[in-house]
Design a protein around this motif. Structure first.
Motif, PDB file in Angstrom:
ATOM      1  N   SER A 365       6.693  -7.479  -6.841  1.00  0.00           N
ATOM      2  CA  SER A 365       6.661  -9.057  -6.271  1.00  0.00           C
ATOM      3  C   SER A 365       7.686  -9.165  -4.995  1.00  0.00           C
ATOM      4  O   SER A 365       7.447  -9.972  -4.177  1.00  0.00           O
ATOM      5  N   LEU A 366       8.789  -8.617  -5.289  1.00  0.00           N
ATOM      6  CA  LEU A 366       9.916  -8.826  -4.207  1.00  0.00           C
ATOM      7  C   LEU A 366       9.587  -8.146  -3.098  1.00  0.00           C
ATOM      8  O   LEU A 366       9.839  -8.501  -1.688  1.00  0.00           O
ATOM      9  N   LYS A 367       9.235  -6.721  -3.176  1.00  0.00           N
ATOM     10  CA  LYS A 367       8.633  -6.125  -2.126  1.00  0.00           C
ATOM     11  C   LYS A 367       7.633  -6.990  -1.217  1.00  0.00           C
ATOM     12  O   LYS A 367       7.686  -6.927   0.094  1.00  0.00           O
ATOM     13  N   ASN A 368       6.633  -7.226  -1.788  1.00  0.00           N
ATOM     14  CA  ASN A 368       5.498  -7.881  -1.085  1.00  0.00           C
ATOM     15  C   ASN A 368       6.037  -9.312  -0.414  1.00  0.00           C
ATOM     16  O   ASN A 368       5.503  -9.557   0.415  1.00  0.00           O
ATOM     17  N   ARG A 369       6.869 -10.007  -1.204  1.00  0.00           N
ATOM     18  CA  ARG A 369       7.355 -11.141  -0.490  1.00  0.00           C
ATOM     19  C   ARG A 369       8.038 -10.868   0.803  1.00  0.00           C
ATOM     20  O   ARG A 369       8.030 -11.669   1.621  1.00  0.00           O
ATOM     21  N   LEU A 370       8.907  -9.890   0.692  1.00  0.00           N
ATOM     22  CA  LEU A 370       9.772  -9.479   2.032  1.00  0.00           C
ATOM     23  C   LEU A 370       8.646  -9.080   3.137  1.00  0.00           C
ATOM     24  O   LEU A 370       8.935  -9.574   4.236  1.00  0.00           O
ATOM     25  N   ILE A 371       7.788  -8.244   2.852  1.00  0.00           N
ATOM     26  CA  ILE A 371       6.895  -7.875   3.827  1.00  0.00           C
ATOM     27  C   ILE A 371       5.911  -9.125   4.455  1.00  0.00           C
ATOM     28  O   ILE A 371       5.726  -9.156   5.572  1.00  0.00           O
ATOM     29  N   VAL A 372       5.578  -9.903   3.427  1.00  0.00           N
ATOM     30  CA  VAL A 372       4.858 -11.117   3.990  1.00  0.00           C
ATOM     31  C   VAL A 372       5.650 -12.006   4.777  1.00  0.00           C
ATOM     32  O   VAL A 372       5.206 -12.677   5.676  1.00  0.00           O
ATOM     33  N   MET A 373       6.954 -12.222   4.625  1.00  0.00           N
ATOM     34  CA  MET A 373       7.656 -13.079   5.278  1.00  0.00           C
ATOM     35  C   MET A 373       8.038 -12.568   6.655  1.00  0.00           C
ATOM     36  O   MET A 373       8.010 -13.331   7.769  1.00  0.00           O
ATOM     37  N   ASN A 374       8.080 -11.169   6.840  1.00  0.00           N
ATOM     38  CA  ASN A 374       8.579 -10.681   7.864  1.00  0.00           C
ATOM     39  C   ASN A 374       7.850  -9.334   7.996  1.00  0.00           C
ATOM     40  O   ASN A 374       8.493  -8.306   7.725  1.00  0.00           O
ATOM     41  N   PRO A 375       6.399  -9.456   8.457  1.00  0.00           N
ATOM     42  CA  PRO A 375       5.791  -7.951   8.348  1.00  0.00           C
ATOM     43  C   PRO A 375       6.142  -7.103   9.609  1.00  0.00           C
ATOM     44  O   PRO A 375       6.022  -5.955   9.606  1.00  0.00           O
ATOM     45  N   LEU A 376       6.731  -7.726  10.830  1.00  0.00           N
ATOM     46  CA  LEU A 376       7.316  -7.076  11.891  1.00  0.00           C
ATOM     47  C   LEU A 376       8.488  -6.041  11.515  1.00  0.00           C
ATOM     48  O   LEU A 376       9.064  -5.146  12.096  1.00  0.00           O
ATOM     49  N   ARG A 377       9.547  -6.615  10.532  1.00  0.00           N
ATOM     50  CA  ARG A 377      10.633  -6.010  10.126  1.00  0.00           C
ATOM     51  C   ARG A 377      10.423  -5.123   9.054  1.00  0.00           C
ATOM     52  O   ARG A 377      11.277  -4.017   9.000  1.00  0.00           O
ATOM     53  N   TYR A 378       9.822  -5.505   8.128  1.00  0.00           N
ATOM     54  CA  TYR A 378       9.737  -4.647   6.845  1.00  0.00           C
ATOM     55  C   TYR A 378       8.036  -3.865   6.651  1.00  0.00           C
ATOM     56  O   TYR A 378       7.235  -4.495   7.271  1.00  0.00           O
ATOM     57  N   GLY A 379       8.283  -2.921   5.893  1.00  0.00           N
ATOM     58  CA  GLY A 379       6.745  -2.157   5.590  1.00  0.00           C
ATOM     59  C   GLY A 379       6.968  -1.400   4.501  1.00  0.00           C
ATOM     60  O   GLY A 379       8.161  -1.111   3.996  1.00  0.00           O
ATOM     61  N   THR A 380       6.000  -0.797   4.001  1.00  0.00           N
ATOM     62  CA  THR A 380       6.202  -0.015   2.847  1.00  0.00           C
ATOM     63  C   THR A 380       4.956   0.962   2.875  1.00  0.00           C
ATOM     64  O   THR A 380       4.215   1.275   3.942  1.00  0.00           O
ATOM     65  N   THR A 381       4.910   2.019   1.970  1.00  0.00           N
ATOM     66  CA  THR A 381       4.274   3.255   2.074  1.00  0.00           C
ATOM     67  C   THR A 381       3.055   2.960   1.103  1.00  0.00           C
ATOM     68  O   THR A 381       3.141   2.208   0.189  1.00  0.00           O
ATOM     69  N   VAL A 382       1.920   3.792   1.291  1.00  0.00           N
ATOM     70  CA  VAL A 382       1.051   3.787   0.328  1.00  0.00           C
ATOM     71  C   VAL A 382       1.113   4.929  -0.715  1.00  0.00           C
ATOM     72  O   VAL A 382       1.164   6.283  -0.178  1.00  0.00           O
ATOM     73  N   PRO A 383       1.292   4.825  -1.763  1.00  0.00           N
ATOM     74  CA  PRO A 383       1.353   5.904  -2.922  1.00  0.00           C
ATOM     75  C   PRO A 383       0.116   6.816  -2.824  1.00  0.00           C
ATOM     76  O   PRO A 383      -0.887   6.375  -2.752  1.00  0.00           O
ATOM     77  N   PHE A 384       0.622   8.263  -3.279  1.00  0.00           N
ATOM     78  CA  PHE A 384      -0.510   9.105  -3.579  1.00  0.00           C
ATOM     79  C   PHE A 384      -0.840   9.259  -5.083  1.00  0.00           C
ATOM     80  O   PHE A 384       0.241   9.082  -5.822  1.00  0.00           O
ATOM     81  N   THR A 385      -1.981   9.740  -5.219  1.00  0.00           N
ATOM     82  CA  THR A 385      -2.226   9.828  -6.720  1.00  0.00           C
ATOM     83  C   THR A 385      -3.362  10.753  -6.912  1.00  0.00           C
ATOM     84  O   THR A 385      -4.191  10.928  -6.020  1.00  0.00           O
ATOM     85  N   SER A 386      -3.283  11.459  -8.074  1.00  0.00           N
ATOM     86  CA  SER A 386      -4.454  12.434  -8.232  1.00  0.00           C
ATOM     87  C   SER A 386      -5.630  11.803  -9.084  1.00  0.00           C
ATOM     88  O   SER A 386      -6.602  12.731  -9.423  1.00  0.00           O
ATOM     89  N   ARG A 387      -5.526  10.790  -9.463  1.00  0.00           N
ATOM     90  CA  ARG A 387      -6.601  10.148 -10.347  1.00  0.00           C
ATOM     91  C   ARG A 387      -7.904   9.799  -9.210  1.00  0.00           C
ATOM     92  O   ARG A 387      -7.594   9.639  -8.038  1.00  0.00           O
ATOM     93  N   ARG A 388      -8.997   9.621  -9.947  1.00  0.00           N
ATOM     94  CA  ARG A 388     -10.025   9.122  -9.096  1.00  0.00           C
ATOM     95  C   ARG A 388     -10.007   7.748  -8.597  1.00  0.00           C
ATOM     96  O   ARG A 388      -9.590   6.858  -9.603  1.00  0.00           O
TER      97      ARG A 388
END
Length: 454
Positions: A365-388
């Protein structure tokens, strides 16, 4: 075993021979003999014995033991000369130097083999019989001072002695590092300082260039500067503070300023430096400001009695409040915000912020809040998974779906920052995906589970 008249080396050898011939006794006695034998056979003791023999062979004798009188006679002769040239003036100056006088006095004491402490009853005013410092603590210290430059030092009188009460961080005295809090000042350029702090401050104010001080050091090791950074939650103006011991030494600051605390020896007044501006001075401590803002009556005088720059004079009637358990919620609302300790973060090129916490504390929730507040300054990665993927999930949006064999190979090749297994499926964060966010000029935020493998 008589070895009084033997040389040191022969005497030690005789002692060793006697130790070898002594019969064994109790276990404790045998241990003592082995220990003594080890000491006698050690290279250090052997070297000391040889040095002692050499000194006994070479008799060193001083030429005379009254050189202080000789120097006085020479000075009298020089002063009585009708005409003085440059060489005579230079010789007179050298013979009157405090360092040269101390050297001659020390030579005479060694020549006369006067190694014992003088009796305090014979010379109660001697600098060697101070009740505050050891007898061999007298030092001649030289400092440099520019004209009209403040030294940044205050004094107080303790048992008739002029003691350094405080040295301001960053001042001329602090930079030179020759004096310390607790040192006793006896003379300034050969002139006794007396017991009036005002006269001493005036004397130092008039001096410039090289200043010679006769000092009784406190022998207190200076502590390493504490790396404590505080964010202030109130405004402070020392000119309106009635409790500060020296208004000129106070440091004014505003709410939100970052202060570097460099000295906390005084429980009521800390020395701090502004991060922005670099000014240094006294600030009220957490303890003092809490008591002042809480209107708690003082049980004892917190002023620094005897310090030159002032003393506590305010005597306001304090409000007393009785704590009642039933009203604890009301008291909790009055939590005082004075200082907040902060950390100085070093600059780094790869800007990555990792949020670590137990399950359910709100990392995502904290990560998403920071990205929504300032998307030009913060970003995140897309995790990898082996499930379908599920029906509503798209590849590359919520997860990057790969085969388990491929993911295991990349984990083995150290291409993942963190990885873990849940419900038979692998999950992880690939290092290349972090580089993509950083290369885009944004800070990459990661919410990592404490149980993952890094």
């Amino acid at each position: 075993m008589t070895v009084a008249n033997a040389k040191s080396g022969s005497a030690m050898q005789q002692i060793l021979d006697n130790l070898k011939e002594m019969p064994s006794g109790s276990g404790a006695k045998d241990i003592d003999l082995i220990f003594l034998k080890g000491i006698m056979e050690s290279p250090i003791v052997q070297s000391l014995a040889k040095a002692h023999e050499r000194l006994e062979e070479v008799q060193l004798q001083a030429v005379r033991d009254n050189n202080v009188e000789l120097v006085s006679e020479i000075l009298d002769s020089l002063n009585n000369l009708p005409e003085k040239d440059a060489a005579t003036a230079e010789l007179t100056r050298i013979l009157q130097e405090p360092h040269f006088k101390s050297l001659i006095e020390t030579h005479d004491k060694v020549a006369a083999k006067c190694y014992e402490m003088p009796d305090a009853t014979e010379n109660s005013n001697s600098v060697l019989t101070s009740s505050l410092m050891p007898a061999d603590a007298v030092r001649m210290i030289g400092i440099q001072k520019k004209a009209a430059e403040p030294l940044g030092v205050t004094f107080r009188v303790v048992q008739g002695e002029m003691v350094i009460a405080r040295i301001l961080h960053g001042s001329s005295i602090d930079r030179q590092g020759m004096l310390h809090t607790g040192d006793i000042i006896r003379e300034v350029n050969g002139r006794e300082v007396g017991s009036d702090p005002n006269e001493l401050q005036e004397l130092l104010r008039e001096c410039s260039g090289s200043i010679t001080l006769k000092v009784l050091p406190s022998y207190k090791d200076a502590p390493a500067p504490p790396q404590i950074y505080l964010k202030s939650h109130f405004n402070y103006n020392p000119t309106t503070d009635t409790l500060i011991p020296c208004k000129e030494a106070g440091l004014s600051f505003s709410k939100g300023d970052i202060l570097h605390v460099v000295n906390k020896e005084d429980p009521n007044w800390w020395q701090a430096r502004k991060i922005v501006g670099g000014a240094t001075g006294l600030i009220p401590s957490q303890f003092l400001e809490e008591r002042r803002k809480a209107f708690v009556k003082r049980d004892e005088d917190i002023s620094d009695n005897g310090i030159l720059c002032g003393s506590l004079t305010a005597k306001k009637k304090k409000k007393k409040m009785m704590y009642i358990t039933a009203k604890n919620a009301e008291f909790d609302r009055y939590e005082l915000q004075i200082y907040e300790e902060v950390a100085k973060m070093p600059p780094f090129q790869r800007k990555t912020l990792i949020l670590i916490g137990a399950q359910g504390v709100g990392r995502r929730s904290l990560k998403n809040r920071l990205i929504v507040m300032n998307p030009l300054r913060y970003g995140t990665t897309v995790p990898f998974t082996s499930r379908r993927p599920r029906e509503e999930e798209l590849d590359g949006q919520n997860y990057c779906f790969v085969q388990r064999e491929e993911m295991e190979k990349d984990i083995k090749d150290s291409r993942y920052l963190e990885h873990g297994e849940y419900d038979g499926n692998l999950y992880g964060t690939k290092i290349d995906s972090i580089h993509e966010v950083v290369n885009a000029g944004r800070t990459c935020i990661l919410d990592v589970n404490p149980q993952v493998c890094l």
